[in-house]
Motif scaffolding. Structure first.
Motif, PDB file in Angstrom:
ATOM      1  N   ILE A 277      31.722  42.283 -29.183  1.00  0.00           N
ATOM      2  CA  ILE A 277      30.469  42.797 -28.639  1.00  0.00           C
ATOM      3  C   ILE A 277      30.302  42.302 -27.204  1.00  0.00           C
ATOM      4  CG2 ILE A 277      27.940  42.691 -28.831  1.00  0.00           C
ATOM      5  CD1 ILE A 277      28.340  42.529 -31.910  1.00  0.00           C
ATOM      6  N   LYS A 278      30.509  40.990 -27.024  1.00  0.00           N
ATOM      7  CA  LYS A 278      30.340  40.394 -25.682  1.00  0.00           C
ATOM      8  C   LYS A 278      31.319  40.995 -24.686  1.00  0.00           C
ATOM      9  CE  LYS A 278      28.916  35.704 -26.626  1.00  0.00           C
ATOM     10  NZ  LYS A 278      29.921  34.930 -27.343  1.00  0.00           N
ATOM     11  N   GLU A 279      32.560  41.165 -25.132  1.00  0.00           N
ATOM     12  CA  GLU A 279      33.604  41.604 -24.199  1.00  0.00           C
ATOM     13  C   GLU A 279      33.818  43.117 -24.201  1.00  0.00           C
ATOM     14  OE1 GLU A 279      36.980  39.020 -24.689  1.00  0.00           O
ATOM     15  OE2 GLU A 279      35.777  37.346 -23.905  1.00  0.00           O
ATOM     16  N   GLN A 280      32.962  43.831 -24.914  1.00  0.00           N
ATOM     17  CA  GLN A 280      33.018  45.299 -24.922  1.00  0.00           C
ATOM     18  C   GLN A 280      34.395  45.851 -25.264  1.00  0.00           C
ATOM     19  OE1 GLN A 280      31.292  46.508 -21.166  1.00  0.00           O
ATOM     20  NE2 GLN A 280      29.374  45.503 -21.645  1.00  0.00           N
ATOM     21  N   GLN A 281      34.875  45.458 -26.433  1.00  0.00           N
ATOM     22  CA  GLN A 281      36.188  45.932 -26.881  1.00  0.00           C
ATOM     23  C   GLN A 281      36.111  47.245 -27.654  1.00  0.00           C
ATOM     24  OE1 GLN A 281      37.651  42.563 -29.098  1.00  0.00           O
ATOM     25  NE2 GLN A 281      37.807  41.258 -27.270  1.00  0.00           N
ATOM     26  N   PHE A 282      34.899  47.811 -27.749  1.00  0.00           N
ATOM     27  CA  PHE A 282      34.755  49.055 -28.512  1.00  0.00           C
ATOM     28  C   PHE A 282      34.864  50.261 -27.601  1.00  0.00           C
ATOM     29  CE2 PHE A 282      32.022  45.923 -30.748  1.00  0.00           C
ATOM     30  CZ  PHE A 282      32.769  45.828 -31.898  1.00  0.00           C
ATOM     31  N   GLU A 283      35.304  51.354 -28.219  1.00  0.00           N
ATOM     32  CA  GLU A 283      35.324  52.631 -27.530  1.00  0.00           C
ATOM     33  C   GLU A 283      34.880  53.688 -28.521  1.00  0.00           C
ATOM     34  OE1 GLU A 283      38.709  54.700 -25.301  1.00  0.00           O
ATOM     35  OE2 GLU A 283      39.031  52.563 -24.907  1.00  0.00           O
ATOM     36  N   LEU A 284      34.308  54.758 -28.028  1.00  0.00           N
ATOM     37  CA  LEU A 284      34.020  55.871 -28.936  1.00  0.00           C
ATOM     38  C   LEU A 284      35.085  56.941 -28.761  1.00  0.00           C
ATOM     39  CD1 LEU A 284      30.144  56.408 -28.879  1.00  0.00           C
ATOM     40  CD2 LEU A 284      31.547  55.081 -30.482  1.00  0.00           C
ATOM     41  N   TYR A 285      35.522  57.478 -29.903  1.00  0.00           N
ATOM     42  CA  TYR A 285      36.377  58.659 -29.917  1.00  0.00           C
ATOM     43  C   TYR A 285      35.516  59.815 -30.421  1.00  0.00           C
ATOM     44  CZ  TYR A 285      40.924  56.637 -28.741  1.00  0.00           C
ATOM     45  OH  TYR A 285      41.980  56.071 -28.074  1.00  0.00           O
ATOM     46  N   TYR A 286      35.925  61.015 -30.086  1.00  0.00           N
ATOM     47  CA  TYR A 286      35.114  62.176 -30.428  1.00  0.00           C
ATOM     48  C   TYR A 286      35.973  63.217 -31.128  1.00  0.00           C
ATOM     49  CZ  TYR A 286      32.053  59.818 -27.162  1.00  0.00           C
ATOM     50  OH  TYR A 286      31.283  58.869 -26.541  1.00  0.00           O
ATOM     51  N   GLN A 287      35.536  63.612 -32.329  1.00  0.00           N
ATOM     52  CA  GLN A 287      36.273  64.656 -33.054  1.00  0.00           C
ATOM     53  C   GLN A 287      35.457  65.942 -33.045  1.00  0.00           C
ATOM     54  OE1 GLN A 287      37.023  64.162 -37.323  1.00  0.00           O
ATOM     55  NE2 GLN A 287      39.043  65.107 -37.012  1.00  0.00           N
ATOM     56  N   PRO A 288      36.094  67.036 -32.599  1.00  0.00           N
ATOM     57  CA  PRO A 288      35.327  68.285 -32.510  1.00  0.00           C
ATOM     58  C   PRO A 288      35.014  68.873 -33.877  1.00  0.00           C
ATOM     59  CG  PRO A 288      37.635  68.702 -32.044  1.00  0.00           C
ATOM     60  CD  PRO A 288      37.481  67.211 -32.166  1.00  0.00           C
ATOM     61  N   GLN A 289      33.885  69.555 -33.945  1.00  0.00           N
ATOM     62  CA  GLN A 289      33.533  70.397 -35.073  1.00  0.00           C
ATOM     63  C   GLN A 289      33.643  71.817 -34.534  1.00  0.00           C
ATOM     64  OE1 GLN A 289      29.619  68.732 -35.835  1.00  0.00           O
ATOM     65  NE2 GLN A 289      30.490  67.194 -37.203  1.00  0.00           N
ATOM     66  N   VAL A 290      34.438  72.619 -35.215  1.00  0.00           N
ATOM     67  CA  VAL A 290      34.832  73.905 -34.658  1.00  0.00           C
ATOM     68  C   VAL A 290      34.359  75.041 -35.570  1.00  0.00           C
ATOM     69  CG1 VAL A 290      36.835  75.305 -33.960  1.00  0.00           C
ATOM     70  CG2 VAL A 290      36.855  72.826 -33.577  1.00  0.00           C
TER      71      VAL A 290
END
Ligand code: C2E
Ligand code: MG
Ligand code: MG
Ligand code: MG
Length: 289
Positions: free
Chosen positions: A42-55
């Protein structure tokens, strides 16, 4: 649980006991490790968001994205949300992580809108977040600051989050609906929600769980269940999204049963934001063929 395992193991003899004991230790150690590392993440911002399309599988048009969190640990590589979300939930760290997810995903939705690709954004809520009395205020702040339209924000909940105290849950859902957001039931069919309650929950979308979709067309029971969920959703005026769609046979089956919005590897895995423009190009090409 641990006591029971040890009791059973003891009954089976010393070696098995030893084995269980080690297994329990290893599990407890890993849990503790993840908990400590999560605080650092949390402190070091090791997260990323991925995005999966709904088609929309009739037109190959993207109708929205689901935000899915990824943890890139500096030495252990990618750690699956399946592994760390339950621990974040149990420790309460999910509230902070979840707040970041909401901001980040809504900012992504805003960036898409600015590129002329305005779309829905679906975000998974955890049980803790859903119960958190600050959630509504947080969501209003995010909607004001990012200026995305409230209906385009889809909050995904699971049946188990709604089934404890149903009256309380319904009130919570109504409060969220007052913000104008859309509500989805994720992993539908795997929980214990009774159909009579489903009618009372002010939700907009049912997401058919991947477990029913994955063995279509081999498993005829799964086909019956999927068709029944879709038919029921229509009767209740809910939109349906099929999860985990991987094959053209599954697409054909879903279309024949009036489910047109699909999410799954058939169209795309979850993507880093930088890969999203390429996705639009690929889908445009497919649509021409
Ligand atoms: P979910 O919300 O049901 O998300 C769908 C999961 O199915 C995702 O796994 C996605 O990558 C995977 N998936 C999508 N299409 C396919 C397919 O065609 N085949 C297969 N085999 N899998 C597919 P992921 O990203 O590992 O996430 C797992 C779960 O972790 C999510 O299930 C959700 O419950 C939770 N999660 C992920 N991100 C968040 C988050 O930001 N907050 C919270 N509270 N939970 C999250
Ligand atoms: Mg989901
Ligand atoms: Mg799901
Ligand atoms: Mg699922």
């Amino acid at each position: 649980h641990a006591d029971l395992a040890m009791y059973e193991a003891k009954a089976k003899g010393r070696n098995t006991y030893h084995f269980y004991n080690q297994e329990l230790n290893a599990a407890a150690k890993e849990r503790l490790m993840i908990e400590n590392e999560l605080r650092i993440a949390i402190k070091e911002q090791q997260f990323e968001l991925y995005y999966q399309p709904q088609v929309d599988c009739r037109t190959n048009e993207v109708v929205g994205f689901e935000a899915l969190i990824r943890w890139f640990h500096p030495t252990q590589g990618m750690i699956s949300p399946v592994k760390f979300i339950p621990i974040a939930e149990a420790t309460g760290l999910i509230v902070e992580i979840g707040e970041w997810v909401l901001w980040e995903a809504c900012r992504f939705a805003k960036r898409l809108e600015e590129q002329g690709r305005g779309n829905n954004i679906s975000i998974n809520l955890s049980a803790r977040q859903f119960k958190d009395s600050n959630l509504k205020a947080l969501l209003s702040r995010i909607l004001v600051k990012t200026s995305i339209s409230a209906q385009s924000l889809h909050l995904e909940l699971t049946e188990s989050m709604l089934m404890g105290d149903v009256e309380v849950a319904i009130n919570q859902l109504l409060e969220l609906k007052m913000l104008g957001v859309s509500l989805s039931i994720d992993d539908f069919g795997t929980g214990y929600s009774s159909l009579s309650y489903l009618k009372r929950f002010p939700v907009d979308i049912l997401k058919v769980d991947r477990s029913f979709v994955k063995d279509i067309p081999a498993d005829s029971n799964d086909m019956e269940i999927t068709a029944a969920i879709i038919a029921m959703a229509q009767k209740l005026n809910l939109n349906v999204v099929a999860e985990g769609v991987e094959t053209s046979e599954q697409i054909t089956f879903l279309k024949n049963n009036n489910c047109y919005i699909v999410q799954g590897y058939f169209f795309s895995p979850p993507l880093a934001e930088a890969q999203v423009p390429e996705l639009y190009k690929q889908l445009a090409l497919k649509a021409i063929c």
